[in-house]
Design a protein around this motif. Structure first.
Motif, PDB file in Angstrom:
ATOM      1  N   VAL A  69       0.873  -1.172   0.000  1.00 14.83           N
ATOM      2  CA  VAL A  69       0.000   0.000   0.000  1.00 14.83           C
ATOM      3  C   VAL A  69       0.908   1.219   0.000  1.00 14.83           C
ATOM      4  CG1 VAL A  69      -1.630   1.367   1.364  1.00 14.83           C
ATOM      5  CG2 VAL A  69      -1.937  -1.107   1.183  1.00 14.83           C
ATOM      6  N   ILE A  97      -9.216   4.854  -0.549  1.00  9.02           N
ATOM      7  CA  ILE A  97      -8.690   3.751   0.255  1.00  9.02           C
ATOM      8  C   ILE A  97      -8.661   4.293   1.671  1.00  9.02           C
ATOM      9  CG2 ILE A  97      -6.715   2.238   0.646  1.00  9.02           C
ATOM     10  CD1 ILE A  97      -6.082   2.633  -2.389  1.00  9.02           C
ATOM     11  N   THR A 100      -5.873   1.108   6.242  1.00  3.00           N
ATOM     12  CA  THR A 100      -4.847   0.107   5.966  1.00  3.00           C
ATOM     13  C   THR A 100      -4.572  -0.666   7.241  1.00  3.00           C
ATOM     14  OG1 THR A 100      -3.811   1.556   4.324  1.00  3.00           O
ATOM     15  CG2 THR A 100      -2.477  -0.258   5.180  1.00  3.00           C
ATOM     16  N   VAL A 134      -7.319  -4.260   3.523  1.00  2.00           N
ATOM     17  CA  VAL A 134      -7.378  -2.860   3.104  1.00  2.00           C
ATOM     18  C   VAL A 134      -8.839  -2.511   2.846  1.00  2.00           C
ATOM     19  CG1 VAL A 134      -6.764  -1.234   1.265  1.00  2.00           C
ATOM     20  CG2 VAL A 134      -5.054  -2.848   2.143  1.00  2.00           C
ATOM     21  N   ILE A 146     -11.754  -0.013   1.321  1.00  3.47           N
ATOM     22  CA  ILE A 146     -12.047   1.070   0.390  1.00  3.47           C
ATOM     23  C   ILE A 146     -13.462   1.563   0.645  1.00  3.47           C
ATOM     24  CG2 ILE A 146     -10.456   0.131  -1.325  1.00  3.47           C
ATOM     25  CD1 ILE A 146     -12.848  -0.833  -2.944  1.00  3.47           C
ATOM     26  N   VAL A 157      -3.431   0.809  -3.794  1.00  2.00           N
ATOM     27  CA  VAL A 157      -3.217  -0.517  -3.222  1.00  2.00           C
ATOM     28  C   VAL A 157      -2.707  -1.437  -4.321  1.00  2.00           C
ATOM     29  CG1 VAL A 157      -5.654  -1.164  -3.586  1.00  2.00           C
ATOM     30  CG2 VAL A 157      -4.254  -2.443  -1.948  1.00  2.00           C
ATOM     31  N   ILE A 199     -10.817   3.936  -7.528  1.00  2.00           N
ATOM     32  CA  ILE A 199      -9.735   3.410  -6.700  1.00  2.00           C
ATOM     33  C   ILE A 199      -8.585   2.968  -7.599  1.00  2.00           C
ATOM     34  CG2 ILE A 199      -9.093   1.702  -4.964  1.00  2.00           C
ATOM     35  CD1 ILE A 199     -11.243   3.736  -4.055  1.00  2.00           C
TER      36      ILE A 199
END
Length: 323
Positions: free
Chosen positions: A9, A77, A80, A160, A162, A231, A275
């Motif tokens: 990331v 995003i 994380t 992760v 989003i 990502v 994204i």
């Protein structure tokens, strides 16, 4: 073809020195590569990971001097995760966060796992997730010389998250194009928001999940320091990456084509909700141009930038990473 999980990331920092101090001296991660943004060599690109920078363990940062505040929102995003070995490690981290005044939400549960939601000094949205029950992709190995005990150290990237306004187009890309599978869901901590959907690939587990939050009425995020740029997902090798390029192109998704990042090969594209996703090969890795014992100590440049070293280094503020 099957994506193997999360690769890395990449996020934004406004200050490389403070970023280095937080992720090495507080989080105990190893700086495995001190390089530059290959698309804009005036800025640092720092890679933090496990002992040797295994694929799936990298959290990276571009230094954008003067980057403004992030206004969190949609098409982003939005969190994380970083993996730790077990539930006991979270107890250690809660004490450590309180010792270093790291903003955190205490130990809670998410998708059947114990977690700690926290933020770094630039309000990067982060989660520590316990691998106590993980049966999927294995984590890496924390660096033996870390300030954090090895049995409590960060072993890699976790799920992760989003945040998008419309699930259907993103779900189609994840499942019908990238081969993710719907793995489950869990309740959002925001009142009135639909359950967060979990998608997994490869062996699944904490190292191979994307969590999708749908917020149709949320304004679009305005990125800055502490926001995430993209990502990356793991591809076995160059041959497979070429096949992915053909598939992504066939789907009429605008993409970068194959890009040589030297430490891995990449392809970038945006899914319909904006994204930015990178597909990146597992190799050749970060020890390609540096001895494992001395990773991250000098500015590493790929061969195609080496001739510009003097000019590149002149633009960068010195960053001592031999401490």
């Amino acid at each position: 073809m099957e994506l193997k999980g999360l690769h890395h990331v990449s996020a934004i920092t406004a200050n490389a020195k403070k970023n280095y101090d937080f992720y090495t001296k507080v989080m105990g991660m190893r700086l495995v590569k001190k390089s530059v943004n290959q698309d804009d060599t005036s800025m640092y690109h720092l890679f933090y990971a496990d002992e040797i920078g295994r694929p799936g363990t990298d959290l990276t940062f571009f230094e954008i001097l003067g980057a403004g505040h992030t206004y969190p929102g949609n098409n982003s995003i939005s969190a994380t995760s970083l993996r730790v070995p077990d539930d006991d490690a979270l107890d250690y981290w809660l004490d450590r966060f309180n010792e270093f005044d790291v903003e955190n939400g205490g130990i809670t549960e998410q998708y059947g796992r114990k977690v700690i939601h926290f933020k770094d000094h630039e309000e990067q949205r982060l989660v520590l997730v316990s691998d106590q029950t993980n049966e999927g992709v294995a984590g890496g190995n924390p660096w033996a010389h870390s300030v954090v005990p090895e049995d409590k150290g960060i072993t890699g990237l976790g799920p992760v998250k989003i945040t998008i306004p419309d699930l259907a187009p993103t779900e189609r890309i994840l499942t019908e194009v990238l081969g993710f599978r719907r793995a489950g869901e869990y309740a959002s901590d925001v009142t009135g928001v639909s359950p967060i959907q979990v998608y997994a690939t490869g062996e699944g587990g904490t190292g191979a999940e994307l969590h999708v939050e749908v917020r149709p009425n949320l304004p679009k995020e305005r990125p800055g320091r502490g926001s995430v740029h993209h990502v990356a997902l793991r591809v076995a090798d160059m041959e497979e990456l070429k096949q992915w390029k053909n598939l992504i192109t066939k789907e009429r998704l605008p993409n970068s084509g194959v890009v040589d990042r030297y430490y891995f090969q990449s392809l970038y594209f945006r899914e319909p909700n904006g994204i930015l996703i990178e597909l990146a090969t597992d190799g050749p890795g970060f020890a390609t141009d540096e001895d494992v014992e001395h990773l991250g100590e000098r500015i590493a440049l790929p061969p195609f930038l080496e001739a510009q070293r003097e000019e590149i280094e002149a633009k960068l503020k010195p960053l001592d990473t031999k401490e």
